[in-house]
Scaffold this active site. Structure first.
Site, PDB file in Angstrom:
ATOM      1  N   HIS A  53     -30.581   1.568   8.993  1.00 38.74           N
ATOM      2  CA  HIS A  53     -30.177   1.197  10.395  1.00 38.74           C
ATOM      3  C   HIS A  53     -31.281   0.368  11.133  1.00 38.74           C
ATOM      4  O   HIS A  53     -32.257   0.071  10.840  1.00 38.74           O
ATOM      5  CB  HIS A  53     -30.238   2.514  10.896  1.00 38.74           C
ATOM      6  CG  HIS A  53     -28.893   3.499  10.493  1.00 38.74           C
ATOM      7  ND1 HIS A  53     -28.942   4.655  10.870  1.00 38.74           N
ATOM      8  CD2 HIS A  53     -28.384   3.606   9.408  1.00 38.74           C
ATOM      9  CE1 HIS A  53     -27.801   5.407  10.204  1.00 38.74           C
ATOM     10  NE2 HIS A  53     -27.625   4.559   9.269  1.00 38.74           N
ATOM     11  N   GLU A  55     -32.799   0.794  13.826  1.00 37.78           N
ATOM     12  CA  GLU A  55     -34.072   1.325  14.293  1.00 37.78           C
ATOM     13  C   GLU A  55     -35.051   1.381  12.856  1.00 37.78           C
ATOM     14  O   GLU A  55     -36.323   1.205  13.073  1.00 37.78           O
ATOM     15  CB  GLU A  55     -33.916   2.734  14.822  1.00 37.78           C
ATOM     16  CG  GLU A  55     -33.070   3.022  15.933  1.00 37.78           C
ATOM     17  CD  GLU A  55     -31.534   3.068  15.663  1.00 37.78           C
ATOM     18  OE1 GLU A  55     -31.004   3.772  16.443  1.00 37.78           O
ATOM     19  OE2 GLU A  55     -31.106   2.642  14.649  1.00 37.78           O
ATOM     20  N   CYS A  83     -29.085   8.227  15.469  1.00 36.23           N
ATOM     21  CA  CYS A  83     -28.839   9.134  14.598  1.00 36.23           C
ATOM     22  C   CYS A  83     -30.054  10.067  14.248  1.00 36.23           C
ATOM     23  O   CYS A  83     -30.950   9.696  14.448  1.00 36.23           O
ATOM     24  CB  CYS A  83     -27.972   8.863  13.299  1.00 36.23           C
ATOM     25  SG  CYS A  83     -29.161   7.860  12.030  1.00 36.23           S
ATOM     26  N   CYS A  86     -32.801   8.610  12.063  1.00 31.85           N
ATOM     27  CA  CYS A  86     -33.462   7.536  12.929  1.00 31.85           C
ATOM     28  C   CYS A  86     -34.385   8.224  13.842  1.00 31.85           C
ATOM     29  O   CYS A  86     -35.469   7.918  14.240  1.00 31.85           O
ATOM     30  CB  CYS A  86     -32.643   6.283  13.666  1.00 31.85           C
ATOM     31  SG  CYS A  86     -31.897   5.249  12.539  1.00 31.85           S
TER      32      CYS A  86
END
Length: 132
Positions: A53, A55, A83, A86
């Site tokens: 992701h 991040e 999420c 993360c």
């Protein structure tokens, strides 16, 4: 840099980073709260790796470039609320401040059905099964 960080400036940069993948436009950057310097940037690369992701990308880049940096002086900007995976990575990296563009609740309300459907199709494509 003195005073308050210009959140809009950094969020606009995160949005630009998210454009690297128009299908999943999630971007993130990490800023030194004292100097205002952008230390790392990232965007969604889940087509390469499902846990990559925006991040995670930014945190990994920061860890490579500055492995001993004090996370308490950092701010992570991300285009959407992180999420749980993360959020855990942010916590473990020591970053204490996160600024996000849209909430999970808003994203689900706006795109929930299409997102769920897209996730099912993506899973089906990766695992050679029929999508519902």
């Amino acid at each position: 840099m003195s005073g308050v960080l210009p959140h809009e400036h950094y969020m606009r940069r995160a949005i630009e980073l998210g454009k690297q993948d128009p299908r999943l436009p999630f971007g993130a950057l990490i800023v030194d709260r004292v100097t205002g310097e952008i230390l790392a940037e990232g965007w969604n690369r889940t087509e390469i790796n499902p846990i990559w992701h925006g991040e995670i990308d930014a945190i990994n880049r920061l860890a490579q470039a500055r492995p001993t940096i004090d996370g308490t002086q950092l701010v992570l900007y991300t285009t959407a609320e992180s999420c749980s995976m993360c959020q855990g990575a942010i916590l473990w990296s020591g970053i204490e401040t996160v600024v996000f563009g849209s909430s999970i609740r808003f994203s689900r309300a706006e795109d929930g059905r299409r997102s769920t459907s897209r996730q099912k199709r993506s899973f089906a494509a990766r695992h050679s099964v029929d999508a519902p």
